[in-house]
Structure formats: C-alpha cells, structure tokens
Write a protein that holds these residues in place. Structure first.
Motif, mmCIF file in Angstrom:
data_model
loop_
_atom_site.group_PDB
_atom_site.id
_atom_site.type_symbol
_atom_site.label_atom_id
_atom_site.label_comp_id
_atom_site.label_asym_id
_atom_site.label_seq_id
_atom_site.Cartn_x
_atom_site.Cartn_y
_atom_site.Cartn_z
ATOM 1 N N TRP A 43 7.175 0.402 7.219
ATOM 2 C CA TRP A 43 7.974 1.607 7.441
ATOM 3 C C TRP A 43 7.184 2.869 7.130
ATOM 4 O O TRP A 43 7.323 3.885 7.819
ATOM 5 C CB TRP A 43 9.234 1.551 6.579
ATOM 6 C CG TRP A 43 10.199 0.528 7.054
ATOM 7 C CD1 TRP A 43 10.351 -0.751 6.597
ATOM 8 C CD2 TRP A 43 11.127 0.675 8.126
ATOM 9 N NE1 TRP A 43 11.322 -1.404 7.310
ATOM 10 C CE2 TRP A 43 11.818 -0.554 8.250
ATOM 11 C CE3 TRP A 43 11.455 1.726 8.977
ATOM 12 C CZ2 TRP A 43 12.814 -0.751 9.200
ATOM 13 C CZ3 TRP A 43 12.448 1.530 9.922
ATOM 14 C CH2 TRP A 43 13.110 0.303 10.031
ATOM 15 N N LEU A 44 6.349 2.830 6.099
ATOM 16 C CA LEU A 44 5.583 4.014 5.725
ATOM 17 C C LEU A 44 4.643 4.443 6.843
ATOM 18 O O LEU A 44 4.385 5.633 7.034
ATOM 19 C CB LEU A 44 4.792 3.739 4.446
ATOM 20 C CG LEU A 44 5.637 3.439 3.199
ATOM 21 C CD1 LEU A 44 4.739 3.129 2.016
ATOM 22 C CD2 LEU A 44 6.568 4.600 2.885
ATOM 23 N N GLU A 45 4.137 3.476 7.589
ATOM 24 C CA GLU A 45 3.213 3.800 8.678
ATOM 25 C C GLU A 45 3.901 4.509 9.845
ATOM 26 O O GLU A 45 3.235 5.074 10.703
ATOM 27 C CB GLU A 45 2.514 2.530 9.164
ATOM 28 C CG GLU A 45 1.486 2.010 8.168
ATOM 29 C CD GLU A 45 0.814 0.729 8.626
ATOM 30 O OE1 GLU A 45 1.339 0.090 9.570
ATOM 31 O OE2 GLU A 45 -0.227 0.370 8.044
ATOM 32 N N THR A 46 5.227 4.491 9.876
ATOM 33 C CA THR A 46 5.933 5.260 10.908
ATOM 34 C C THR A 46 5.913 6.751 10.591
ATOM 35 O O THR A 46 6.244 7.577 11.441
ATOM 36 C CB THR A 46 7.402 4.814 11.039
ATOM 37 O OG1 THR A 46 8.128 5.188 9.858
ATOM 38 C CG2 THR A 46 7.504 3.312 11.254
ATOM 39 N N GLN A 47 5.543 7.099 9.343
ATOM 40 C CA GLN A 47 5.475 8.490 8.879
ATOM 41 C C GLN A 47 6.824 9.202 8.994
ATOM 42 O O GLN A 47 6.889 10.410 9.217
ATOM 43 C CB GLN A 47 4.387 9.262 9.640
ATOM 44 C CG GLN A 47 2.997 8.700 9.428
ATOM 45 C CD GLN A 47 1.894 9.570 9.996
ATOM 46 O OE1 GLN A 47 2.132 10.435 10.841
ATOM 47 N NE2 GLN A 47 0.677 9.361 9.539
ATOM 48 N N THR A 48 7.899 8.453 8.808
ATOM 49 C CA THR A 48 9.238 9.046 8.840
ATOM 50 C C THR A 48 9.940 8.934 7.491
ATOM 51 O O THR A 48 11.065 9.401 7.343
ATOM 52 C CB THR A 48 10.115 8.347 9.896
ATOM 53 O OG1 THR A 48 10.210 6.959 9.582
ATOM 54 C CG2 THR A 48 9.537 8.513 11.291
ATOM 55 N N MET A 76 6.625 11.051 -0.282
ATOM 56 C CA MET A 76 5.548 10.581 0.571
ATOM 57 C C MET A 76 4.748 11.768 1.099
ATOM 58 O O MET A 76 5.306 12.796 1.487
ATOM 59 C CB MET A 76 6.109 9.775 1.743
ATOM 60 C CG MET A 76 6.833 8.508 1.326
ATOM 61 S SD MET A 76 5.837 7.432 0.267
ATOM 62 C CE MET A 76 4.370 7.205 1.295
ATOM 63 N N VAL A 77 3.432 11.607 1.087
ATOM 64 C CA VAL A 77 2.519 12.603 1.641
ATOM 65 C C VAL A 77 1.677 11.900 2.698
ATOM 66 O O VAL A 77 1.084 10.853 2.423
ATOM 67 C CB VAL A 77 1.609 13.195 0.548
ATOM 68 C CG1 VAL A 77 0.653 14.215 1.159
ATOM 69 C CG2 VAL A 77 2.442 13.829 -0.559
ATOM 70 N N TYR A 78 1.631 12.464 3.887
ATOM 71 C CA TYR A 78 0.916 11.820 4.986
ATOM 72 C C TYR A 78 -0.348 12.586 5.337
ATOM 73 O O TYR A 78 -0.404 13.814 5.233
ATOM 74 C CB TYR A 78 1.831 11.698 6.209
ATOM 75 C CG TYR A 78 3.031 10.817 5.946
ATOM 76 C CD1 TYR A 78 2.905 9.434 5.953
ATOM 77 C CD2 TYR A 78 4.273 11.364 5.656
ATOM 78 C CE1 TYR A 78 3.989 8.615 5.689
ATOM 79 C CE2 TYR A 78 5.369 10.553 5.389
ATOM 80 C CZ TYR A 78 5.219 9.177 5.409
ATOM 81 O OH TYR A 78 6.293 8.369 5.140
ATOM 82 N N ASN A 79 -1.377 11.839 5.743
ATOM 83 C CA ASN A 79 -2.659 12.444 6.087
ATOM 84 C C ASN A 79 -3.356 11.593 7.139
ATOM 85 O O ASN A 79 -2.813 10.590 7.606
ATOM 86 C CB ASN A 79 -3.531 12.584 4.828
ATOM 87 C CG ASN A 79 -3.620 11.279 4.052
ATOM 88 O OD1 ASN A 79 -4.018 10.245 4.596
ATOM 89 N ND2 ASN A 79 -3.242 11.313 2.776
ATOM 90 N N ASP A 80 -4.565 11.993 7.496
ATOM 91 C CA ASP A 80 -5.323 11.283 8.533
ATOM 92 C C ASP A 80 -6.281 10.251 7.965
ATOM 93 O O ASP A 80 -7.027 9.609 8.701
ATOM 94 C CB ASP A 80 -6.115 12.293 9.384
ATOM 95 C CG ASP A 80 -5.200 13.225 10.149
ATOM 96 O OD1 ASP A 80 -4.104 12.774 10.536
ATOM 97 O OD2 ASP A 80 -5.570 14.394 10.352
ATOM 98 N N THR A 81 -6.291 10.102 6.635
ATOM 99 C CA THR A 81 -7.196 9.153 5.993
ATOM 100 C C THR A 81 -6.483 7.824 5.771
ATOM 101 O O THR A 81 -5.381 7.808 5.212
ATOM 102 C CB THR A 81 -7.673 9.703 4.630
ATOM 103 O OG1 THR A 81 -8.269 10.980 4.827
ATOM 104 C CG2 THR A 81 -8.682 8.755 4.001
ATOM 105 N N PRO A 82 -7.083 6.704 6.214
ATOM 106 C CA PRO A 82 -6.434 5.399 6.019
ATOM 107 C C PRO A 82 -6.056 5.184 4.560
ATOM 108 O O PRO A 82 -6.836 5.549 3.676
ATOM 109 C CB PRO A 82 -7.518 4.411 6.469
ATOM 110 C CG PRO A 82 -8.346 5.188 7.438
ATOM 111 C CD PRO A 82 -8.373 6.589 6.892
ATOM 112 N N PRO A 83 -4.859 4.659 4.260
ATOM 113 C CA PRO A 83 -3.877 4.092 5.204
ATOM 114 C C PRO A 83 -2.976 5.119 5.877
ATOM 115 O O PRO A 83 -2.030 4.747 6.558
ATOM 116 C CB PRO A 83 -3.064 3.168 4.298
ATOM 117 C CG PRO A 83 -3.053 3.864 2.981
ATOM 118 C CD PRO A 83 -4.424 4.485 2.854
ATOM 119 N N GLY A 84 -3.231 6.420 5.659
ATOM 120 C CA GLY A 84 -2.438 7.445 6.323
ATOM 121 C C GLY A 84 -1.318 8.020 5.483
ATOM 122 O O GLY A 84 -0.592 8.899 5.933
#
Length: 230
Positions: A43-48, A76-84
């Motif tokens: 779910w976290l990878e959906t960035q929602t 949650m904080v999202y970015n372009d660095t894996p895992p995102g």
C-alpha cells in the motif's frame, strides 16, 4: 482532504479499539490493516497513505520490548529514492488510549500538512489505468468504473457502457484505484462513489446492482461518500 491510514502489526492490549476510534474521525480512512511490513509496503508504494500506526510485528520498526504498550504514529514522506517512502515520527500513544487522544494526534497531523503545505505525489496523474483482459490491454477510466465484482475464477469490472473481464488479483486492481473515489465495501465488491444511486441501512445501490453492507461498513461508507472525490 482525507487522511488515508494503515494499521501495522498485531494487537497489544487496547489495540482492538483502534479501528472503531478511527471510524469516528470524519476525515480519516483506514485503507488497510497489515500484519507485517511486506504487506504494508504494497500500500505504501501507491503513495496514497498519509499515516502509519504501528503495533507489534517482526520488523526493525517494531517497538522494543521495553516499549511495549505504546503505539508509534508516523507520517509518510515520499521521495524518488528507493523504496520511495520514509517515516516521520509524529506521536507515541500510550495504551490504553481514548478517542480524544487519537483525535488530537490526527488533528496535529492535519495541521502539519496544512501549515507546511505538504503535497503528496500520486501515481493517479492520469484519468485511467491499464487492465489486462483475455484478448488485449484495456483503458479503464476512473469516472466510468461503477463497481468491481469478484466472480468464481475471474473479476468483472462494470463500466457505464461495457463489462470487462480479467484474471488480475483484486488487491492489484484496488491498488490502481484512487482511495478517495473507490471503496472495498464487501469481500466481493469495490464500488465507485460517483455511481451510488441509493444508500440504505443494509445495502448500497449502484444502478440496479444491490450490494449488501454490514452495519459498520455502512457507517464508514456514509462518512466517506460525503467527501469530495477529486
């Protein structure tokens, strides 16, 4: 704005009340409950997802034994660095906690997001997603998707002017849908808010389709149905 939340982990004392308390906050939606980080990652990878509440589970993020009886709450904080994605600790709730305690924590998170004008990236930057059907890939436009129905050996997507059949897993289909416009209301059904024609005490109507609801699901649906979809 709706704050999408995930509960991660098993149930320490008092943890079972969490879902009921979350349901009472009008701007919070419990998107999933995961037993481990691998399941939550889906779910976290959906960035929602905006908020992660953690209980006891086998993972480095789990509370150490001497901190048992607490529930860490993270933004949650999202970015372009894996895992995102990354975690920003916001609060630690001591068990047993009250609805007021939880309300205060989410109010704090909401204010942080508004004060700092935090925006969340989303993969739903188009009006559709691509679906594999037996014969070809199909565009499924969100505004046309009325509901998703699980059949014996396949899944049927009911659109305004057609029906599509796929063997994709339901979890994958749900991950393609904006959480603020669709809801998994029954083991076999996911519905689109914009296509609800009637909401009764024990069922919801999508056109002529009648979908049964539990009392708890009806309450949650009524709460979310009133919120803006896009």
């Amino acid at each position: 704005m709706v704050l999408n939340c995930i509960i991660l982990g098993s149930d320490p004392e008092g943890f079972e009340e969490l879902e009921n308390f979350l349901a009472a906050i009008p701007y919070v939606y419990l998107a999933a409950r995961s037993n481990n980080m691998e399941a939550a990652k889906y779910w976290l990878e959906t960035q929602t997802i905006h908020v992660l509440i953690t209980g006891h589970y086998h993972d480095p993020l789990s509370a150490p034994p001497d901190e048992a009886g607490v529930l860490p709450v993270m933004m949650m904080v999202y970015n372009d660095t894996p895992p995102g994605f990354d975690f920003l600790p916001v609060a630690v709730m001591q068990l047993p906690f009250t609805p007021t305690t939880l309300q205060d924590v989410f109010s704090k998170i909401y204010k942080i997001i508004e004060m700092h004008a935090i925006t969340y990236p989303t993969k739903y930057d188009t009006e559709y997603f691509m679906l594999r059907t037996p014969h070809r890939m199909e565009k499924v436009f969100y505004e046309d998707l009325q509901y998703v129905e699980v059949m014996d050996d396949h899944i049927m997507l009911h659109l305004r002017d057609q029906k599509l059949v796929t063997t994709e897993k339901l979890d994958w289909i749900i991950s393609q849908l904006p959480l603020n416009a669709f809801m998994h209301v029954h083991h076999w059904f996911v519905i689109g808010f914009r296509h609800i024609t009637h909401l009764a005490d024990d069922h919801v109507m999508i056109g002529e389709a009648r979908i049964a609801l539990t009392k708890a699901m009806r309450t949650e649906l009524a709460k979310r149905y009133q919120l803006p979809m896009y």
